[in-house]
Each structure stands twice: as structure tokens, then as C-alpha cells.
Design an enzyme around this catalytic site. Structure first.
Site, PDB file in Angstrom:
ATOM      1  CD  GLU A  88      -2.706  -1.336  -0.065  1.00 39.87           C
ATOM      2  OE1 GLU A  88      -2.975  -0.326  -0.759  1.00 39.87           O
ATOM      3  OE2 GLU A  88      -3.048  -2.481  -0.406  1.00 39.87           O
TER       4      GLU A  88
ATOM      5  CG  HIS B 181      -1.009   1.353  -4.439  1.00 42.50           C
ATOM      6  ND1 HIS B 181      -1.194   1.343  -5.805  1.00 42.50           N
ATOM      7  CD2 HIS B 181      -1.390   0.124  -4.002  1.00 42.50           C
ATOM      8  CE1 HIS B 181      -1.664   0.162  -6.180  1.00 42.50           C
ATOM      9  NE2 HIS B 181      -1.790  -0.593  -5.115  1.00 42.50           N
TER      10      HIS B 181
END
Length: 198
Positions: free
Chosen positions: A184, A187
Site C-alpha cells: 500500500e 501505491h
């Protein structure tokens, strides 16, 4: 516990790999109609974006102190959790809903029934330590259905971050949890399992 977490992480990768064929509804915008969104109002009406959306390859910006105080990050993150659960995921970065801002939601259990004990909101996360030991494993991504890639991940990381109320935290993640957090946080840097940032 670790075995259960591994199974959940593998399930999330399988959902991403199978896409619509798995029976899970993936809410997506096409690259032609999608546009990057920003701020509370837009996150509240955002949906999951897919390959081709510029936000997925755009490094996110840190939220300023006055923004954290002014914006209702609890409600924004709640919307992101809803999108994540609908797609069968265990983690979601704001880039994945078209908003390149440093906001991540995770639920290692992968089920809303466990709220609020396993849900985690991370604002402006910074990795301050990584283990020298790395592991190669296969990852999928909700924004790239029918796709998986082998990636190298540190087996342990320590992260400084703010919660939705702007409170400072430091937490160390290990194993599958560390892999998920690193995915994550990639990202937020505009890095995906298939492409570097723009």
C-alpha cells in the site's frame, strides 16, 4: 494467527487475479472517463480506479496539519473501507480511488465484522526502518485484476504515521502484515506491481 493472515493475504491476491470471474464486484473507472480527485467531497463519491488511471502512477502528496484538522478523515477513510470490502481487499491507498494523497486504510482480517479492532488508518506514513532480510512472493492488486507479480519485500518494517485524528504512531509490522503495508505504501509513491511512477 500467522497462517490465517497468510490465507487472507493470498485470498486478496486471488480476488485481484480472478477479477469479475471470482464473483466479486470490482468497482472501476475506465481511463477514458476517470480523473484524479482530491479532497473530502471527492473521496466521498470516489470508486476504485483501474489500470490506466493517472493517479495510480502519481506520487501522492502529504496532508498538511490544517487539512488533517479541517477534513473529516474518519468519514473519508470509512468510505475507503467500504470500497475495499466491496472489492474483497485487505488494504487500499487513496491513489486507488483517484486521490493521490498520503492516506491508506488496512484491515488485516479483511472483514468489516472485525471493526474497529483490526482496522488501521495511516496518514502521511513514513518507513523509518526495514529489515535486511527480504522475501520474494506473489502479489495481486485490486486495481490490476487478472494480474500478479513476484516482488521482493522486507520481512519487517517500522512505520511512523498519523491516525485520522492527527495523532502520531509508530508501529512495527512483520511477515504478511509487513508485505501488505509495503504494497500500500508503494501505491502512495506511484509504484504498482506492474509499473514505476510517472
Amino acid at each position: 494467527r500467522c497462517g490465517a493472515l497468510r490465507a487472507l493475504f493470498e485470498r486478496a491476491a486471488a480476488v485481484a487475479a480472478c477479477g469479475a470471474a471470482s464473483g466479486v464486484l470490482l468497482l472501476m473507472w475506465t481511463s477514458q472517463s476517470a480523473r484524479a480527485v482530491n479532497g473530502t467531497e471527492n473521496i466521498m463519491r470516489a470508486e476504485l480506479v483501474n489500470a490506466g488511471h493517472v493517479a495510480l502512477r502519481t506520487p501522492s502528496r502529504a496532508l498538511l496539519a490544517d487539512e488533517i484538522a479541517r477534513r473529516d478523515l474518519h468519514t473519508e477513510s470509512r468510505r475507503m473501507f467500504d470500497i475495499m470490502y466491496a472489492a474483497g481487499g485487505v488494504g487500499l491507498a487513496a491513489n486507488q480511488v483517484g486521490a493521490p494523497e498520503q492516506l491508506v486504510v488496512l484491515n488485516f482480517a479483511g472483514q468489516p465484522i472485525h471493526w474497529p479492532f483490526s482496522e488501521l488508518v495511516m496518514v502521511n506514513p513514513i518507513v523509518i526502518a526495514r529489515s535486511a532480510q527480504v522475501t520474494s512472493h506473489s502479489e495481486g492488486c485490486l486495481s490490476f485484476p487478472n494480474t500478479s507479480r513476484k516482488v521482493l519485500r522486507a520481512e519487517s518494517i517500522t512505520v511512523d504515521y498519523l491516525d485520522a485524528l492527527g495523532r502520531q504512531h509508530r508501529r512495527t509490522f512483520q511477515g504478511e502484515l509487513a508485505f501488505l503495508v509495503q504494497h500500500e505504501l508503494d501505491h502512495l509513491d506511484g509504484v504498482t506491481i506492474v509499473a514505476p511512477p510517472l
